[in-house]
Design an enzyme around this catalytic site. Sequence first.
Site, PDB file in Angstrom:
ATOM      1  N   GLU A   1      86.004  96.975  48.375  1.00  0.00           N
ATOM      2  CA  GLU A   1      87.173  97.661  47.823  1.00  0.00           C
ATOM      3  C   GLU A   1      87.920  96.733  46.858  1.00  0.00           C
ATOM      4  O   GLU A   1      87.910  95.513  47.024  1.00  0.00           O
ATOM      5  CB  GLU A   1      88.119  98.106  48.950  1.00  0.00           C
ATOM      6  CG  GLU A   1      87.569  99.283  49.734  1.00  0.00           C
ATOM      7  CD  GLU A   1      88.536  99.767  50.815  1.00  0.00           C
ATOM      8  OE1 GLU A   1      89.679  99.292  50.849  1.00  0.00           O
ATOM      9  OE2 GLU A   1      88.110 100.611  51.614  1.00  0.00           O
TER      10      GLU A   1
ATOM     11  N   LYS B   1      74.477 119.477  30.826  1.00  0.00           N
ATOM     12  CA  LYS B   1      73.415 119.744  31.801  1.00  0.00           C
ATOM     13  C   LYS B   1      72.127 119.980  31.025  1.00  0.00           C
ATOM     14  O   LYS B   1      72.086 120.820  30.130  1.00  0.00           O
ATOM     15  CB  LYS B   1      73.763 120.989  32.611  1.00  0.00           C
ATOM     16  CG  LYS B   1      74.873 120.765  33.620  1.00  0.00           C
ATOM     17  CD  LYS B   1      75.273 122.045  34.299  1.00  0.00           C
ATOM     18  CE  LYS B   1      74.253 122.432  35.362  1.00  0.00           C
ATOM     19  NZ  LYS B   1      74.816 123.442  36.305  1.00  0.00           N
TER      20      LYS B   1
ATOM     21  N   GLN C   1      85.212 113.315  23.182  1.00  0.00           N
ATOM     22  CA  GLN C   1      86.657 113.223  22.921  1.00  0.00           C
ATOM     23  C   GLN C   1      87.380 114.463  23.450  1.00  0.00           C
ATOM     24  O   GLN C   1      88.488 114.376  23.967  1.00  0.00           O
ATOM     25  CB  GLN C   1      86.881 113.184  21.407  1.00  0.00           C
ATOM     26  CG  GLN C   1      87.243 111.827  20.875  1.00  0.00           C
ATOM     27  CD  GLN C   1      87.629 111.929  19.419  1.00  0.00           C
ATOM     28  OE1 GLN C   1      86.840 112.380  18.599  1.00  0.00           O
ATOM     29  NE2 GLN C   1      88.816 111.506  19.095  1.00  0.00           N
TER      30      GLN C   1
ATOM     31  N   ASP D   1      91.231 108.339  20.670  1.00  0.00           N
ATOM     32  CA  ASP D   1      90.672 107.806  19.418  1.00  0.00           C
ATOM     33  C   ASP D   1      89.240 107.397  19.686  1.00  0.00           C
ATOM     34  O   ASP D   1      88.963 106.733  20.682  1.00  0.00           O
ATOM     35  CB  ASP D   1      91.459 106.565  18.969  1.00  0.00           C
ATOM     36  CG  ASP D   1      92.885 106.910  18.581  1.00  0.00           C
ATOM     37  OD1 ASP D   1      93.058 107.716  17.655  1.00  0.00           O
ATOM     38  OD2 ASP D   1      93.817 106.380  19.220  1.00  0.00           O
TER      39      ASP D   1
ATOM     40  N   LYS E   1      61.234 110.425  18.339  1.00  0.00           N
ATOM     41  CA  LYS E   1      61.217 109.824  19.698  1.00  0.00           C
ATOM     42  C   LYS E   1      61.253 110.915  20.760  1.00  0.00           C
ATOM     43  O   LYS E   1      61.959 111.889  20.642  1.00  0.00           O
ATOM     44  CB  LYS E   1      62.438 108.903  19.860  1.00  0.00           C
ATOM     45  CG  LYS E   1      62.568 108.275  21.239  1.00  0.00           C
ATOM     46  CD  LYS E   1      63.766 107.339  21.344  1.00  0.00           C
ATOM     47  CE  LYS E   1      64.961 108.006  21.972  1.00  0.00           C
ATOM     48  NZ  LYS E   1      66.118 107.119  22.120  1.00  0.00           N
TER      49      LYS E   1
ATOM     50  N   THR F   1      67.784  99.725  27.603  1.00  0.00           N
ATOM     51  CA  THR F   1      66.569  98.989  27.999  1.00  0.00           C
ATOM     52  C   THR F   1      65.880  98.384  26.772  1.00  0.00           C
ATOM     53  O   THR F   1      64.904  97.658  26.905  1.00  0.00           O
ATOM     54  CB  THR F   1      65.567  99.929  28.683  1.00  0.00           C
ATOM     55  OG1 THR F   1      65.148 100.912  27.719  1.00  0.00           O
ATOM     56  CG2 THR F   1      66.181 100.632  29.879  1.00  0.00           C
TER      57      THR F   1
HETATM   58  C1  R5P Z   1      70.033 107.792  23.062  1.00  0.00           C
HETATM   59  O1  R5P Z   1      70.225 108.942  22.734  1.00  0.00           O
HETATM   60  C2  R5P Z   1      70.910 106.673  22.626  1.00  0.00           C
HETATM   61  O2  R5P Z   1      71.484 106.940  21.387  1.00  0.00           O
HETATM   62  C3  R5P Z   1      70.150 105.355  22.587  1.00  0.00           C
HETATM   63  O3  R5P Z   1      69.099 105.478  21.663  1.00  0.00           O
HETATM   64  C4  R5P Z   1      69.596 105.031  23.933  1.00  0.00           C
HETATM   65  O4  R5P Z   1      70.570 105.115  24.919  1.00  0.00           O
HETATM   66  C5  R5P Z   1      68.970 103.648  23.936  1.00  0.00           C
HETATM   67  O5  R5P Z   1      68.385 103.452  25.169  1.00  0.00           O
HETATM   68  P1  R5P Z   1      67.193 102.426  25.373  1.00  0.00           P
HETATM   69  O6  R5P Z   1      67.614 101.131  24.766  1.00  0.00           O
HETATM   70  O7  R5P Z   1      67.058 102.342  26.883  1.00  0.00           O
HETATM   71  O8  R5P Z   1      65.973 103.005  24.755  1.00  0.00           O
END
Ligand code: R5P
Length: 324
Positions: A41, A102, A137, A145, A194, A225
Site C-alpha cells: 500500500e 473494445k 482527451q 491538453d 503491420k 517491446t
Molecule cells: C501501436 O499502435 C502503437 O502506436 C505503437 O506502434 C506500439 O505500441 C509499439 O509497440 P511495440 O514497440 O511493442 O511494437
Amino acid sequence: MLKEHFKLISGTANKKLAEEVAKILKIPLTPVDVRKFNDGEIYCRILESVRGCDVYVIQPTSSDASHNLMELLIMVDALKRSSPDKITAVIPYYGYCRQDKKTKPREPITAKLVANMIETAGVDRVIMFDLHVAQVQGFFDIPSDNLDVIPIFADYIAGKKLKDIVIVSPDAGGAARARSFGKLLNAPIAIIDKRRPEQNVAQVENVIGDVKGKTAFLVDDIIDTAGSIAEAANILVKFGAKEVYALATHGVLSDSAIEKISKSSIKEAIVTNTINIPKDKMTSKLKIISIAPLLAETIKRTHEGLPMGVVYEEMYKKLEKKLK
Ligand code: R5P
C-alpha cells in the site's frame, strides 16, 4: 517569475523530469513524503501547505502502471483534502491509453476507466503528451491538453540536414502523424503494412511508398517491446532504404526492447523523457530529447491563463528557418 500561490509536486515515477521543469521555472519542488508499506500500500503526505494554491503534480503512469496511477490518485487525494485552489495532473505518459476501445466482446475500455478515476480523485485539469489516440482527451470531462511533440522531433530531423528523406509510419494507424511530419519537413511519406497476430507481437510484410535510396525516419508514439520499429526497420532496408532512424515520444522499452533495437537495422532510436529511462537501458543507439522546456512553458502559461498557440507558432517559424 511565477506568482506566489504556485506549487509543483513530483510523484516518484519521473522525478528527474520534474526537477528539470522546476529548474526552468526557478521554483523548488514542494516536498512530499511518499512511502510504500510492507503490504504494497502507498502512503503520501504533502509536507507544505497548499491552501489556496494552483498545484501541478507531475506523474507519468508508466511501468509499473497500476502502482504509479495509484500513487497519483493518492497524492491528489492528499492535496484535495488540503484546500488548494486547483489541481492539475501532469501525466506526460498516459498509461493504459492503448486500451481505448473494445476490439472483442467483454473487454474493458481501461483508458476511460483511468480518466474517471483521475477525475473522481479531484483533478481539475490534465496535461498529457502525444496520446495514443487523440480522442482519449474526450474521456475527460475536465479541461485537458494533449501536447504535440512533432515540432520538437521535426527540428531534430531538420538539424541532420539530410537530403532525400522519407517519413515512415510503422502502421496504418500512424499515417496521420507521418503526414504531419512530412508536411512540416517537405518530405514524402511511406506506410508499413503491420499486423498484430497477438498482443505485443508485430508482423510486417510490405511497405507502401517509395523508400529506395532514402534515409527513413520511422515516427511512432510508443516504443514498447520495440517489435514494431525493429521489424519496420528491417523491411525498410530490404526495400532499399539507405539508413533508418526511429523516433517515438514515449520510451516504454519493455522486455528485450533495447536488445531488439541494438540488433536491428536502426541507426539511432530517439525518444523523449516523458518516461524516465533508467541508466541500465541506455545504449549508444538510444538518444533522449527533453520535453522539459515545453512542459515548463505549458505549466507557466496554464497558471497565468495564457494560450499555447503562440509557443507552437514560434516553434514552426524556427523550423522553417532551419529548413531554408
Ligand atoms: C501501436 O499502435 C502503437 O502506436 C505503437 O506502434 C506500439 O505500441 C509499439 O509497440 P511495440 O514497440 O511493442 O511494437
